[in-house]
Write a protein that holds these residues in place. Structure first.
Motif, short mmCIF file in Angstrom:
data_model
loop_
_atom_site.label_atom_id
_atom_site.label_comp_id
_atom_site.label_asym_id
_atom_site.label_seq_id
_atom_site.Cartn_x
_atom_site.Cartn_y
_atom_site.Cartn_z
N UNK A 89 0.83 -1.21 0.00
CA UNK A 89 0.00 0.00 0.00
C UNK A 89 0.87 1.26 0.00
N UNK A 90 1.86 1.28 0.88
CA UNK A 90 2.75 2.45 0.97
C UNK A 90 3.48 2.65 -0.34
N UNK A 91 3.99 1.58 -0.92
CA UNK A 91 4.72 1.71 -2.18
C UNK A 91 3.81 2.20 -3.30
N UNK A 92 2.57 1.73 -3.34
CA UNK A 92 1.64 2.17 -4.38
C UNK A 92 1.30 3.65 -4.25
N UNK A 93 1.10 4.12 -3.02
CA UNK A 93 0.81 5.55 -2.81
C UNK A 93 2.04 6.38 -3.19
N UNK A 94 3.23 5.88 -2.86
CA UNK A 94 4.46 6.59 -3.22
C UNK A 94 4.62 6.67 -4.74
N UNK A 95 4.28 5.59 -5.44
CA UNK A 95 4.35 5.61 -6.90
C UNK A 95 3.39 6.66 -7.44
N UNK A 96 2.18 6.73 -6.90
CA UNK A 96 1.21 7.72 -7.35
C UNK A 96 1.74 9.14 -7.14
N UNK A 97 2.24 9.41 -5.95
CA UNK A 97 2.72 10.76 -5.64
C UNK A 97 3.92 11.13 -6.51
N UNK A 98 4.86 10.22 -6.63
CA UNK A 98 6.06 10.52 -7.42
C UNK A 98 5.74 10.72 -8.89
N UNK A 99 4.86 9.88 -9.44
CA UNK A 99 4.49 10.06 -10.86
C UNK A 99 3.80 11.40 -11.07
N UNK A 100 2.92 11.78 -10.16
CA UNK A 100 2.23 13.06 -10.28
C UNK A 100 3.21 14.22 -10.19
N UNK A 101 4.16 14.13 -9.29
CA UNK A 101 5.18 15.17 -9.17
C UNK A 101 6.03 15.25 -10.43
N UNK A 102 6.41 14.11 -10.98
CA UNK A 102 7.22 14.09 -12.20
C UNK A 102 6.47 14.72 -13.36
N UNK A 103 5.18 14.37 -13.52
CA UNK A 103 4.39 14.98 -14.59
C UNK A 103 4.31 16.50 -14.44
N UNK A 104 4.14 16.97 -13.21
CA UNK A 104 4.06 18.41 -12.99
C UNK A 104 5.40 19.09 -13.25
N UNK A 105 6.49 18.45 -12.88
CA UNK A 105 7.82 19.02 -13.13
C UNK A 105 8.08 19.13 -14.63
N UNK A 106 7.72 18.10 -15.36
CA UNK A 106 7.91 18.15 -16.82
C UNK A 106 7.06 19.25 -17.43
N UNK A 107 5.83 19.42 -16.93
CA UNK A 107 4.97 20.51 -17.42
C UNK A 107 5.60 21.87 -17.14
N UNK A 108 6.15 22.05 -15.94
CA UNK A 108 6.78 23.33 -15.60
C UNK A 108 8.01 23.60 -16.47
#
Length: 114
Positions: A89-108
C-alpha cells in the motif's frame, strides 16, 4: 477546489497513533501532502496526469499484491500478511505521488521553454 486535496483528510488518521499508542498510524500523516493541491487549478491536463499516475499506481499494487501473496504461500507464514500488505500500500501511494510530481515538473519545464 481541486478534489484531490480531499485525500489530505486521510492524514488525520495519524492522530490515532497518539490515542492508541500504535506508531503505525503515524504513516497516515504522509497524506497531508495532498493539501498542497487545494490551490492548484484543476484542468484537463492535470486530470490526465492524475489518471496516468493512478493507473501506474494501480498496476503496481496489483503486481505487488500478487507477489506478496505468493511470498506468504511459499514461506508459509501468515504473520507476514499485515506487513507485506502495508508495504504494498505504501509503495503504491508513493508511486502515485512521485508520478504526479514528475508529470508536474515536466509541465513546468516545458512551460518555461515556451
Amino acid at each position: 477546489m481541486n478534489m484531490i486535496a480531499l485525500m489530505g483528510l486521510i492524514g488525520f488518521l495519524g492522530f490515532l497513533g497518539f490515542y492508541t499508542g500504535n506508531f503505525g498510524y503515524f504513516g497516515f500523516f504522509g497524506f497531508f501532502v495532498f493539501f498542497t493541491y487545494a490551490l492548484k487549478k484543476y484542468d484537463e491536463l492535470f486530470d490526465t496526469y492524475v489518471k496516468k499516475a493512478a493507473t501506474t499506481a494501480f498496476f503496481t499494487s496489483v503486481v505487488l499484491f500478487c507477489a506478496a501473496l505468493c511470498a506468504v504461500v511459499l514461506l508459509g507464514d501468515p504473520a507476514l500478511i499485515p506487513t507485506l500488505f502495508t508495504l504494498v500500500f505504501v509503495f503504491s501511494v508513493m508511486v502515485f505521488i512521485l508520478r504526479l510530481i514528475i508529470y508536474e515538473m515536466v509541465e513546468n519545464i516545458r512551460s518555461r521553454e515556451e
